[in-house]
Design an enzyme around this catalytic site. Structure first.
Site, mmCIF file in Angstrom:
data_model
loop_
_atom_site.group_PDB
_atom_site.id
_atom_site.type_symbol
_atom_site.label_atom_id
_atom_site.label_comp_id
_atom_site.label_asym_id
_atom_site.label_seq_id
_atom_site.Cartn_x
_atom_site.Cartn_y
_atom_site.Cartn_z
ATOM 1 N N CYS A 191 0.803 -1.234 0.000
ATOM 2 C CA CYS A 191 0.000 0.000 0.000
ATOM 3 C C CYS A 191 0.831 1.277 0.000
ATOM 4 C CB CYS A 191 -0.929 -0.005 1.195
ATOM 5 S SG CYS A 191 -1.875 -1.526 1.343
ATOM 6 N N HIS A 326 -2.412 7.906 6.475
ATOM 7 C CA HIS A 326 -2.688 6.660 5.756
ATOM 8 C C HIS A 326 -4.153 6.292 5.998
ATOM 9 C CE1 HIS A 326 -1.656 3.040 3.643
ATOM 10 N NE2 HIS A 326 -2.011 2.264 4.665
ATOM 11 N N HIS A 366 -9.557 2.733 -0.430
ATOM 12 C CA HIS A 366 -8.117 2.473 -0.304
ATOM 13 C C HIS A 366 -7.595 1.977 -1.645
ATOM 14 C CE1 HIS A 366 -4.262 1.382 0.965
ATOM 15 N NE2 HIS A 366 -4.525 0.462 1.899
ATOM 16 N N SER A 661 20.314 41.456 -48.483
ATOM 17 C CA SER A 661 20.724 42.810 -48.105
ATOM 18 C C SER A 661 20.770 42.919 -46.582
ATOM 19 C CB SER A 661 19.769 43.825 -48.730
ATOM 20 O OG SER A 661 20.178 45.145 -48.452
#
Length: 722
Positions: A191, A326, A366, A661
């Site tokens: 995870c 988390h 999750h 030129s």
């Protein structure tokens, strides 16, 4: 909960300066439940939306696998998850993949290709220009649902099978398609995979292995087996709601998605004029070691991790105003994480102040290998908007978390981000014990191109109003702008037009119109089917897009198709000679175009040192001597140099330069043959000598008595010969 002694953990008595410069996040793209891009993701977060839904029928028959207690073999105790739409859809031709090979491609690889392309576009990086560069790719990936069946049925196996499902190829295919030459790797730390991948990308940039990096993660739930395992392990929330830090927390909710960030060293991003969305100040990763079990978290390891990340970033833990936890919503994980955060974030924190915490898992579930990058993107969006988004499903504090004793406060409602120097942490833990933490800060304030209070030199000469970047005008006041669009197919071009019309009216309404047009023209890949619009206002362009979609014609709309194959058309800049000059030439460009104006200012400064008079003064005078050769030639030189700079700023690069030129000198300077100082000297002496030429319509011999002119002209001719 682990009671491991922390006496041997490293401590740092004081915060040291960061050892490395910050890493700039210059682009992001995503596919999350309920959000197909970062703008939609921000609306979801800001609105407190829970995008979890019942398992769609195209994944598996939820009734066949559902059991309230998950006691029977092969059963799960949830009907819910965070799912994406249409993960079976893919345009293989866009990525030069045959339909036969595409069938064997894990949809995770397909998703990574699409999201990586969009992330590069968001970063203003043209993929074709990155081929052969030290661009690194770091992808977090752990699932392999698509690869299980073919490998167990030999009749389905062919040449494309293994590359289509191998996890390493998830990163390697990106490097192959874009022709990146930097490090390319897939990371599986469960995870924490995507946050570890981002930290490895930062280290690659700090070590100068990479000049640019794509980093993130992907996760798809294509078969029920993974959810069955979570159910048997007792990790799933039965009601399908992630209740992080709440007393009712009974497990996680599985989710899927893909997120990619584009990273560059801050100094390089500033030098390149990139759109910096936030900066990574530092980070750290570590391992739980031996805790109460292989999959059990370790509080002391988490504390050491956060301290080390802060030390690497050169900040005190007490300076963080927010931490994206988390926050899985499990009975074991939430208290351990909260206690670790509370212990560390108390260090150096003002008495009575609390750090806000929340979890994106309460919105989208999750995402496992893609969880960390989702948390990082949430923090980046909050930093950009200077608002804290709510964490959902929090009603009563978990009784195992002493919030009254910890400097933590669950963010329950949308609120302004407090503090002046906005800093946040992002936590991510792998169920095998690999942990990661990043310290993220607000992007540096962009420097103003011109001080609005003071007019520039040419504004004083012309009497124009003070101007800033792109003349600093409102959309209604700006000169006409060019907005190009392109796609691989006619259908895709229509979809692009529809999306852009919505963007101009909604998400992009606050952005400067000239910046949108610049990005579309210079920082995008131009495909075969093309559309170009010209307008002065946002309403003009929205109306032109509507006309195109309705099939109507308009002088400001041009649609067509470029040559998809064969030799690329080559472009030449032709610089003319004396003759086409006229009174008032270049004044609108001086007024409206910053790049053109700056180029002429440099020419004027160099010419003033040589000649003692001003080109800009002559170009803006009411009675100019522009008809005289001595004035006309330097003015024509400067105008053509300015026009070349302007075209190049729009991304128009010549394959060849030719001049006649006075134009020959301008072409030599633009090609890099002559420096500006040398080119100005040639033009100054050339124009004076030509002014002396007499005769009606034919050249007359003159005595070149000016030694300086002879030297510069000879030097000029010699460089052209080389």
């Amino acid at each position: 909960m682990s009671m491991k002694d922390n006496s041997q953990q490293p401590t740092h008595a004081s915060v040291t300066a960061a050892a490395s410069e910050p890493i700039a996040i210059i682009g992001m793209a995503c596919r999350y439940p309920g959000a197909e891009n970062p703008s939609a993701f921000w609306r979801l977060l800001r609105g407190g939306v829970d995008a979890v839904r019942e398992t769609p029928a195209d994944r598996w028959d939820v009734d066949a696998f559902y059991d309230e207690d998950a006691q029977a073999p092969g059963k799960m105790n949830t009907r819910w998850g965070g799912f994406l739409e249409q993960v079976d859809q893919f345009d293989p031709h866009f990525f030069k993949i045959s339909p036969r090979e595409a069938v064997h491609l894990d949809p995770q690889q397909r998703l990574l290709l699409e999201v990586s392309w969009e992330a590069l576009e968001d970063a203003g990086q043209v993929p074709a220009n990155l081929g052969g560069t030290q661009t690194g790719v770091f992808v977090g990936i752990m699932g392999n649902d698509y690869g299980d069946t073919p490998m167990t049925e030999p009749d389905l196996v062919n040449f494309y099978t293994f590359p289509g499902v191998a996890r390493c190829i998830a990163a390697n295919r990106l490097s192959y398609f874009f022709d990146f030459r930097g490090p390319s790797m897939a990371i599986d730390s469960a995870c924490s995979s995507s946050l570890v991948a981002i930290l490895l990308a930062c280290r690659s940039l700090w070590n100068r292995e990479s000049t640019l990096a794509l980093a993130g993660g992907v996760n798809l739930m294509l078969s029920p087996e993974g959810t069955v395992w979570y159910a048997k392990a007792g990790l799933l929330a039965r009601d399908g709601r992630c209740k992080t830090f709440d007393a009712r927390a009974d497990g996680l909710v599985r989710g899927e998605g893909c997120g990619i960030v584009v990273l560059k060293r801050l100094s390089d991003a500033l030098a390149d004029g990139d759109n910096i969305q936030a900066v990574i100040r530092g980070g750290a990763t570590n391992q739980d070691g031996r805790s109460n079990g292989l999959t059990a978290p370790n509080r002391w390891a988490q504390e050491a991790l956060i301290r080390e990340a802060c030390r690497e970033a050169g900040v005190s833990p007490g300076e963080l105003q927010y931490v994206e936890a988390h926050g899985t919503g499990t009975a074991l994980g939430d208290p351990i994480e909260a206690l670790a955060l509370g212990a560390v974030l108390a260090e150096g924190r003002a008495e009575g102040s609390a750090c806000a915490v929340g979890s994106v898992k309460t919105n989208i579930g999750h995402l496992e290998a893609a969880a960390g990058v989702a948390g990082l993107m949430k923090v980046v969006l909050m930093l950009k908007h200077r608002e804290l988004a709510p964490s959902l499903h929090y009603e009563q504090p978990n009784p195992h978390i002493p919030f009254d004793q910890l400097p933590l406060q669950v963010q329950q409602a949308l609120a302004p981000w407090p503090g002046a120097e906005r800093l946040a942490g992002v936590n991510s833990f792998g169920f095998g014990g690999t942990n990661a933490h990043l310290i993220v800060g607000e992007a540096p304030a962009p420097a103003r191109a011109v001080d609005e209070a003071e007019p520039s030199a040419d504004e004083e000469l012309t009497g124009a109003e003070p101007q800033t970047e792109r003349a600093g005008l409102t959309d209604a006041e700006q000169a006409s702008l060019l907005l190009p669009l392109s796609a691989r197919t006619a259908e895709a071009l229509r979809a692009q037009a529809q999306a852009l019309r919505q963007f101009l009216s909604a998400d992009g309404a606050s952005l400067r119109l000239s910046d949108i047009c610049y990005t579309a023209g210079v920082r995008r890949t131009h495909h075969e089917h093309r559309l170009a619009l010209v307008g002065q206002t946002r309403e003009d362009l929205v109306g032109h897009l509507s006309s195109f979609l309705e099939g109507a014609t308009h002088p400001a709309i041009a649609a067509g198709r470029s040559k998809a194959h064969g030799r690329r058309a080559r472009l030449a800049f032709i610089f003319g000679g004396q003759g086409p000059q006229w009174w008032g030439m270049g004044r609108q460009l001086l007024r409206d175009e910053k790049v053109f104006r700056e180029s002429l200012e440099m020419c004027d400064e160099a010419f003033g040192r040589e000649a003692g008079w001003s080109l800009l003064a002559e170009l803006t005078a009411e009675e100019s001597r522009v008809a005289e050769t001595e004035v006309a030639q330097p003015c024509l030189f400067a105008l053509q140099v300015g026009l070349a700079a302007l075209w190049r700023s729009w991304g128009v690069e010549p394959d060849a330069l030719v001049g006649h030129s006075v134009g020959e000198v301008a072409a030599a300077h633009v090609a890099g043959v002559l420096s500006l100082t040398d080119a100005v000297r040639v033009i100054f002496h050339r124009s004076r000598l030509m002014q002396r030429v007499t005769g009606a319509g034919k050249m007359a011999a003159v005595e070149l008595d000016h030694a300086e002119a002879v030297r510069h002209l000879a030097d000029y001719e010699g460089r052209l010969a080389v």
